[in-house]
Design a protein around this motif. Structure first.
Motif, PDB file in Angstrom:
ATOM      1  N   TYR A 186       0.838  -1.195   0.000  1.00  0.00           N
ATOM      2  CA  TYR A 186       0.000   0.000   0.000  1.00  0.00           C
ATOM      3  C   TYR A 186       0.873   1.244   0.000  1.00  0.00           C
ATOM      4  O   TYR A 186       2.018   1.231   0.473  1.00  0.00           O
ATOM      5  CB  TYR A 186      -0.944   0.010   1.204  1.00  0.00           C
ATOM      6  N   ASP A 187       0.330   2.311  -0.554  1.00  0.00           N
ATOM      7  CA  ASP A 187       0.997   3.609  -0.586  1.00  0.00           C
ATOM      8  C   ASP A 187       0.929   4.227   0.813  1.00  0.00           C
ATOM      9  O   ASP A 187      -0.149   4.328   1.402  1.00  0.00           O
ATOM     10  CB  ASP A 187       0.311   4.502  -1.622  1.00  0.00           C
ATOM     11  N   ASN A 190      -1.526   7.009   1.177  1.00  0.00           N
ATOM     12  CA  ASN A 190      -2.949   6.713   0.997  1.00  0.00           C
ATOM     13  C   ASN A 190      -3.135   5.203   1.148  1.00  0.00           C
ATOM     14  O   ASN A 190      -3.231   4.471   0.168  1.00  0.00           O
ATOM     15  CB  ASN A 190      -3.432   7.185  -0.376  1.00  0.00           C
ATOM     16  N   ASP A 193      -6.015   3.135  -0.674  1.00  0.00           N
ATOM     17  CA  ASP A 193      -6.090   3.058  -2.132  1.00  0.00           C
ATOM     18  C   ASP A 193      -5.377   1.780  -2.583  1.00  0.00           C
ATOM     19  O   ASP A 193      -4.155   1.759  -2.743  1.00  0.00           O
ATOM     20  CB  ASP A 193      -5.442   4.295  -2.761  1.00  0.00           C
ATOM     21  N   THR A 194      -6.135   0.716  -2.780  1.00  0.00           N
ATOM     22  CA  THR A 194      -5.566  -0.578  -3.168  1.00  0.00           C
ATOM     23  C   THR A 194      -6.367  -1.154  -4.332  1.00  0.00           C
ATOM     24  O   THR A 194      -7.453  -0.662  -4.664  1.00  0.00           O
ATOM     25  CB  THR A 194      -5.588  -1.566  -1.987  1.00  0.00           C
ATOM     26  N   TYR A 225       1.334  -1.301  -8.079  1.00  0.00           N
ATOM     27  CA  TYR A 225       0.306  -0.261  -7.984  1.00  0.00           C
ATOM     28  C   TYR A 225       0.657   0.763  -6.904  1.00  0.00           C
ATOM     29  O   TYR A 225       0.487   1.971  -7.096  1.00  0.00           O
ATOM     30  CB  TYR A 225      -1.050  -0.903  -7.684  1.00  0.00           C
ATOM     31  N   TYR A 228       3.387   2.912  -8.184  1.00  0.00           N
ATOM     32  CA  TYR A 228       2.851   3.780  -9.245  1.00  0.00           C
ATOM     33  C   TYR A 228       2.087   4.957  -8.639  1.00  0.00           C
ATOM     34  O   TYR A 228       2.263   6.115  -9.060  1.00  0.00           O
ATOM     35  CB  TYR A 228       1.943   2.961 -10.160  1.00  0.00           C
ATOM     36  N   LYS A 229       1.240   4.695  -7.650  1.00  0.00           N
ATOM     37  CA  LYS A 229       0.480   5.775  -7.008  1.00  0.00           C
ATOM     38  C   LYS A 229       1.396   6.703  -6.216  1.00  0.00           C
ATOM     39  O   LYS A 229       1.088   7.885  -6.037  1.00  0.00           O
ATOM     40  CB  LYS A 229      -0.594   5.191  -6.097  1.00  0.00           C
ATOM     41  N   LYS A 231       4.119   7.684  -7.283  1.00  0.00           N
ATOM     42  CA  LYS A 231       4.853   8.442  -8.311  1.00  0.00           C
ATOM     43  C   LYS A 231       6.357   8.137  -8.298  1.00  0.00           C
ATOM     44  O   LYS A 231       7.186   9.020  -8.511  1.00  0.00           O
ATOM     45  CB  LYS A 231       4.614   9.953  -8.157  1.00  0.00           C
ATOM     46  N   SER A 278       0.490   3.667 -16.526  1.00  0.00           N
ATOM     47  CA  SER A 278      -0.450   2.793 -15.822  1.00  0.00           C
ATOM     48  C   SER A 278       0.350   1.819 -14.969  1.00  0.00           C
ATOM     49  O   SER A 278       1.536   1.601 -15.198  1.00  0.00           O
ATOM     50  CB  SER A 278      -1.353   2.039 -16.809  1.00  0.00           C
ATOM     51  N   SER A 279      -0.321   1.240 -14.007  1.00  0.00           N
ATOM     52  CA  SER A 279       0.373   0.337 -13.096  1.00  0.00           C
ATOM     53  C   SER A 279       0.883  -0.887 -13.846  1.00  0.00           C
ATOM     54  O   SER A 279       0.135  -1.522 -14.599  1.00  0.00           O
ATOM     55  CB  SER A 279      -0.567  -0.100 -11.973  1.00  0.00           C
TER      56      SER A 279
END
Length: 432
Positions: A186-187, A190, A193-194, A225, A228-229, A231, A278-279
């Motif tokens: 997980y980010d 956040n 957001d998964t 993911y 990616y989120k 950045k 995209s992821s």
């Protein structure tokens, strides 16, 4: 040694177990419950101090005792607690001692030999009453403290964390203890957001190793993911990072475009901006694992003292081979660029003009970008194990949709050492 008073004419203290002979010890799984520990027909040797004060009669000495026919039946019920951590919730115990012998030292040692039957009967009763409470404390307190050292949620680096919480209570069969971990990145900025888990459910059929761990495509996809989120998949290649031969090729390819924009910018430095759009997605087959990546590559001029000038934007599609390895407690991935192609977002004619760039750009990515990715992934992520344990003799097998890693356990620290240090740490924390 505390002297007894008139109400307590006989005391024993400083009890020490000098020998523990487990001739018939067995640890196995009990289906639908947990772990079963049995000791059959074993023996214990112990010593303790006696202190007798009766009116004006006072005697002290050492008693050497041995317990024979020690039988212990202990079952540990394992559950998932509210935090998703493995816990022992209940301990059932039954213990008995068939025979006990005692040898007395001191001035009246021989006198006590006549009373040995009465004294050993009393001591056997006391030990029978103490074995199960000691095992209950060991299971519910000491072993649970050891299980507390297993990370449930932890940071991987400054960008992402990983969740190893249990989704359900353990499933115990006659051959295995099955634990269903979440296994999700997980980010850190956040955490909610998964992505949804659509991966196939792994199936483990091997029993040659002590531990088997199955990782589905979701485990890796959630990691991609999260990065990616966060950045992380963005890079600017310019100035000293730009290979000279690639810069020359880019300058030749876009010479006409530069002249049409402004001939005075011919000598301005060039740069490449890479941004994953995209992821990335992971695919696992019996032949191995691969990662598919789609990114945008922007070619820009960097005139001194002026804003950057975009010359072109192109789409880059790549596929990387991914090799998974496990060392100690660290799961790592090494990647290698397998396929690569680029095409223009503006026109088919420009896509044809980009064909000469395919080889140099692939080489640049292989030499400049992929090592940066591997530098991050080779650090690995910690697999949840109690403190003092590591994996050895690892083996990795690839299946359709998941990877199975088998390993044996190596105890790098003694259980007593880990528990005592945890106790000391808790005491220090309480004191502070």
């Amino acid at each position: 040694m505390t002297m007894p008073d008139e109400g307590q004419p006989y005391t024993i203290n400083e009890v020490k177990i000098t020998e523990l002979n487990l001739t018939g010890a067995d640890l196995r799984f009990q289906p639908n419950f947990g772990l079963l520990f049995e000791v059959q027909n074993s023996s214990i040797a112990l010593t303790f101090q006696r202190n007798i004060l009766y009116w004006f009669f006072h005697d002290v000495g050492v008693i050497n005792a041995s317990a024979e026919g020690v039988n212990i039946h202990t079952a540990l019920h394992m559950i998932r607690d509210d935090l998703g951590r493995l816990k022992i919730s209940n301990v059932s115990c039954d213990a008995s001692i068939a025979k006990m012998r005692a040898k007395f030292s001191g001035t009246l040692g021989r006198v006590y030999e006549f009373l040995a039957t009465f004294l050993t009967t009393a001591m056997r009763f006391v030990l029978n009453q103490q074995i199960c409470p000691a095992l209950n404390h060991a299971g519910l307190v000491l072993i649970n403290r050891l299980l507390d050292t297993i990370p449930v949620r932890s940071d991987v680096d400054d960008f992402v964390g990983i969740d190893y919480s249990l989704l359900n209570d353990p499933v115990v069969t006659a051959r295995s203890l099955d634990l269903d971990f979440r296994g999700m990145y997980y980010d850190l900025q956040n955490e909610n957001d998964t992505i949804v888990n659509y991966a196939v459910t792994p199936v483990i059929r091997e029993y040659d190793r002590m531990v088997y761990m199955a990782l589905s495509e979701y485990f890796f996809d959630s990691g991609f993911y999260a990065y990616y989120k966060a950045k992380v998949f963005q890079m600017l290649i310019a100035n000293e990072k730009m290979p000279k031969d690639l810069e020359m090729l880019l300058r030749t390819t876009y010479f006409g475009t530069i002249m049409m924009l402004n001939p005075a910018l011919v000598e301005a430095p060039l740069s490449l901006e890479l941004k994953v759009t995209s992821s990335p997605r992971c695919t696992i087959k019996t032949s191995g694992a691969s990662v598919s990546v789609t990114a945008m590559m922007i070619v820009m001029l960097l005139p001194p003292g002026q804003p950057p000038v975009q010359l072109s934007s192109m789409t880059m599609e790549g596929k990387l081979n991914a090799k998974v390895s496990l060392k100690g407690k660290r799961l790592a991935v090494h990647m290698d660029l397998r396929r690569f192609k680029i095409y223009s977002n503006q026109s088919a004619l420009e896509s044809l003009a980009l064909i000469p760039l395919q080889g140099p750009l692939k080489t640049m990515l292989q030499l400049s970008v992929v090592p940066i990715l591997n530098d991050r992934t080779k650090r690995g992520v910690q697999i949840p194990l109690p403190e003092g344990m590591d994996f050895i003799e690892e083996v990795v097998e690839y299946h359709n949709g998941f990877i199975v890693i088998g390993a044996n356990l190596h105890f790098t620290k003694g259980l007593r050492e880990v528990i005592e240090r945890n106790q000391q740490g808790q005491q220090n924390s309480t004191t502070v």
